[in-house]
Motif scaffolding. Structure first.
Motif, PDB file in Angstrom:
ATOM      1  N   VAL A  36       0.858  -1.181   0.000  1.00 54.06           N
ATOM      2  CA  VAL A  36       0.000   0.000   0.000  1.00 54.06           C
ATOM      3  C   VAL A  36       0.897   1.235   0.000  1.00 54.06           C
ATOM      4  O   VAL A  36       1.926   1.258   0.656  1.00 54.06           O
ATOM      5  CB  VAL A  36      -0.900  -0.004   1.255  1.00 54.06           C
ATOM      6  N   ILE A  41      -3.828   4.945  -1.932  1.00 56.37           N
ATOM      7  CA  ILE A  41      -4.948   5.240  -1.044  1.00 56.37           C
ATOM      8  C   ILE A  41      -5.784   6.385  -1.609  1.00 56.37           C
ATOM      9  O   ILE A  41      -7.010   6.329  -1.616  1.00 56.37           O
ATOM     10  CB  ILE A  41      -4.446   5.581   0.381  1.00 56.37           C
ATOM     11  N   ARG A 146     -11.152   5.901   2.814  1.00 57.89           N
ATOM     12  CA  ARG A 146      -9.767   6.181   2.443  1.00 57.89           C
ATOM     13  C   ARG A 146      -9.061   7.059   3.471  1.00 57.89           C
ATOM     14  O   ARG A 146      -7.864   6.934   3.681  1.00 57.89           O
ATOM     15  CB  ARG A 146      -9.703   6.798   1.040  1.00 57.89           C
ATOM     16  N   MET A 149      -8.049   4.649   6.009  1.00 54.59           N
ATOM     17  CA  MET A 149      -6.894   3.897   5.528  1.00 54.59           C
ATOM     18  C   MET A 149      -5.620   4.729   5.628  1.00 54.59           C
ATOM     19  O   MET A 149      -4.566   4.229   6.037  1.00 54.59           O
ATOM     20  CB  MET A 149      -7.117   3.451   4.074  1.00 54.59           C
ATOM     21  N   TYR A 150      -5.708   6.002   5.254  1.00 55.22           N
ATOM     22  CA  TYR A 150      -4.555   6.895   5.315  1.00 55.22           C
ATOM     23  C   TYR A 150      -4.043   7.038   6.751  1.00 55.22           C
ATOM     24  O   TYR A 150      -2.836   6.961   7.003  1.00 55.22           O
ATOM     25  CB  TYR A 150      -4.924   8.253   4.733  1.00 55.22           C
ATOM     26  N   TYR A 153      -2.497   3.726   7.813  1.00 55.05           N
ATOM     27  CA  TYR A 153      -1.228   3.573   7.102  1.00 55.05           C
ATOM     28  C   TYR A 153      -0.139   4.403   7.780  1.00 55.05           C
ATOM     29  O   TYR A 153       0.963   3.919   8.022  1.00 55.05           O
ATOM     30  CB  TYR A 153      -1.413   4.002   5.643  1.00 55.05           C
TER      31      TYR A 153
END
Length: 166
Positions: A36, A41, A146, A149-150, A153
């Motif tokens: 990823v 993303i 997202r 997710m960011y 991450y």
């Protein structure tokens, strides 16, 4: 010749939604094999944002408060299952999305709910307007997912590894 039967638009939008859901499932399953990145993303919501150009056409427009409600529903309700099924892991110094057995079922479930809502909403608004409403709902969903997710991450990338005690 310029008029399109609304039932053809409805069928086309449903077939298009099924196709897109199947493509997302396929792409997400393949994506778990590659690391990823921040770019991976953010590209989907940025690419999707070009869909706002549909509101140039007067037949797609609707009141702003409808858009706000659709966005909030996408953000709080439709994004939740995607957020719950998204996990990351670090392997060999890189971040990978873990495959979730439930992800495909979640997407198909969201598609089913979307189709049922579409049937209900089409009784009150035109097909182009319902397309715009569901676009905004999906945009709220993907932006929230997202963003989650960011954040996740960044936590993994910036976390310091604790030395193991032996």
């Amino acid at each position: 010749m310029g008029n399109i039967n609304p039932s053809y638009l409805h069928i086309g939008s449903t077939v298009g939604a099924v196709f897109m859901a199947l493509m997302v499932i396929f792409i997400r399953l393949k994506a778990s094999e590659r690391p990823v990145t921040i770019r991976k993303i953010w590209i989907p919501p940025l690419g999707m944002s070009t869909g706002f150009a549909m509101f140039v056409a007067p037949q797609v427009r609707f009141p702003l408060w409808w858009a706000a409600i659709a966005f909030v529903i996408g953000w709080f309700i439709f994004a939740y299952p995607l957020i719950r099924s998204t996990t990351f892991e670090q392997r060999e110094g890189e971040v990978y999305a873990q495959r979730s057995k439930s992800f495909a079922f979640i997407l198909l479930g969201l598609l089913l709910v979307r189709t049922l809502l579409h049937e209900f909403i089409n009784q009150y608004v035109s097909v182009p307007q319902s397309g715009g409403i569901f676009f905004i709902l999906a945009f709220g969903m993907i932006v929230h997912w997202r963003l989650f997710m960011y954040k996740r991450y960044n936590v993994l990338v910036h976390s310091k590894k604790t030395p193991s005690t032996t």
